[in-house]
Enzyme design. Structure first.
Site, short mmCIF file in Angstrom:
data_model
loop_
_atom_site.label_atom_id
_atom_site.label_comp_id
_atom_site.label_asym_id
_atom_site.label_seq_id
_atom_site.Cartn_x
_atom_site.Cartn_y
_atom_site.Cartn_z
N ASP A 63 35.07 -7.80 53.55
CA ASP A 63 33.98 -6.84 53.62
C ASP A 63 33.56 -6.53 52.18
O ASP A 63 34.31 -6.79 51.24
CB ASP A 63 34.44 -5.57 54.34
CG ASP A 63 33.44 -4.45 54.25
OD1 ASP A 63 32.27 -4.68 54.63
OD2 ASP A 63 33.80 -3.36 53.79
N ASP A 75 31.05 -3.40 50.83
CA ASP A 75 30.97 -1.99 50.45
C ASP A 75 32.24 -1.25 50.87
O ASP A 75 32.57 -1.18 52.06
CB ASP A 75 29.75 -1.33 51.11
CG ASP A 75 28.45 -1.91 50.62
OD1 ASP A 75 28.07 -1.64 49.47
OD2 ASP A 75 27.80 -2.65 51.39
#
Length: 233
Positions: free
Chosen positions: A12, A14
């Site tokens: 991932d 952010d």
């Protein structure tokens, strides 16, 4: 190394690779206030892990009189501008783990609900470390649905069970687990207790390819995906 390496690590962005959540929150606050509204830290926390369309709807309810697409473009522009000015706010240990994985020949992909132009800006300093990017522009459905992770595995031509995902939000964890990917949760702003991650690491600092391999070797044979819940950047 005795433990088996995964076919790939799916990151991932952010909150996991980079700590950009304060940038998003600042952009959201400025936008809401420009329409005469208020935006508290508690309200901002509700958007952590949300898809951008869902976030736009919530901001509209807070008084932002713009179309969802305009809100998404505006926030993305503000955050990418901040990154350009201040650089990547890397989470502790992220760059070191990426370098170690690359040295060991482990493939990496980025799975994010941020727009592709922002994702490409964030990963540019890492050269060709990220072989695949699946962004919010690409996913057929946003996290917590499994689509983005399944698309990443398809692009890499690997089975989900042979990968490892790293996520920081309950929404992202649910997406990866629903795709059948053994998932490590590394929380940042919100708790991951009960989200379904197969392991919780407080930080990536000090973690190496050996740790990823050990986790992968001990992965559950048949991960049980939770039901999707509404709610990643």
């Amino acid at each position: 190394m005795s433990a088996a390496l995964p076919a790939a690590v799916l990151w991932d962005m952010d909150g996991t690779l980079v700590d950009t959540e304060p940038y998003w929150m600042a952009a959201e606050t400025a936008l809401v206030e420009s329409f005469g509204g208020t935006w508290t830290h508690e309200q901002a926390l509700t958007l952590v892990g949300q898809g951008l369309e869902s976030s736009a709807t919530i901001l509209q309810a807070a008084g932002v009189r713009m179309a969802a697409s305009e809100i998404i473009d505006h926030l993305t522009e503000r955050v990418t501008q901040t990154i350009a000015e201040q650089g990547n706010p890397l989470r502790p240990g992220a760059a070191e783990l990426l370098a170690d994985l690359r040295a060991a020949g482990v493939r990496c992909a980025l799975v994010t609900m941020s727009l592709r132009r922002m994702a490409e800006q964030v990963v540019a300093p890492f050269g060709h470390t990220f072989e695949v990017i699946v962004s919010g522009d690409d996913a057929t459905r946003p996290k917590p649905y499994p689509d983005a992770y399944l698309q990443a595995c398809q692009a890499l031509d690997i089975a989900p069970r042979d990968a490892v995902a790293i996520e920081d939000s309950p929404t992202g964890v649910r997406a990866a687990v629903a795709a059948g990917v053994p998932t490590i949760g590394v929380p940042l702003m919100v708790s991951l207790v009960g989200a379904g991650a197969h392991a919780l690491w407080p930080t990536l600092a000090g973690r190496t390819t050996a740790d990823i391999a050990a986790f992968h070797s001990a992965r559950p044979a048949h991960p049980t995906p939770p039901a999707p819940a509404e709610g990643h950047r």
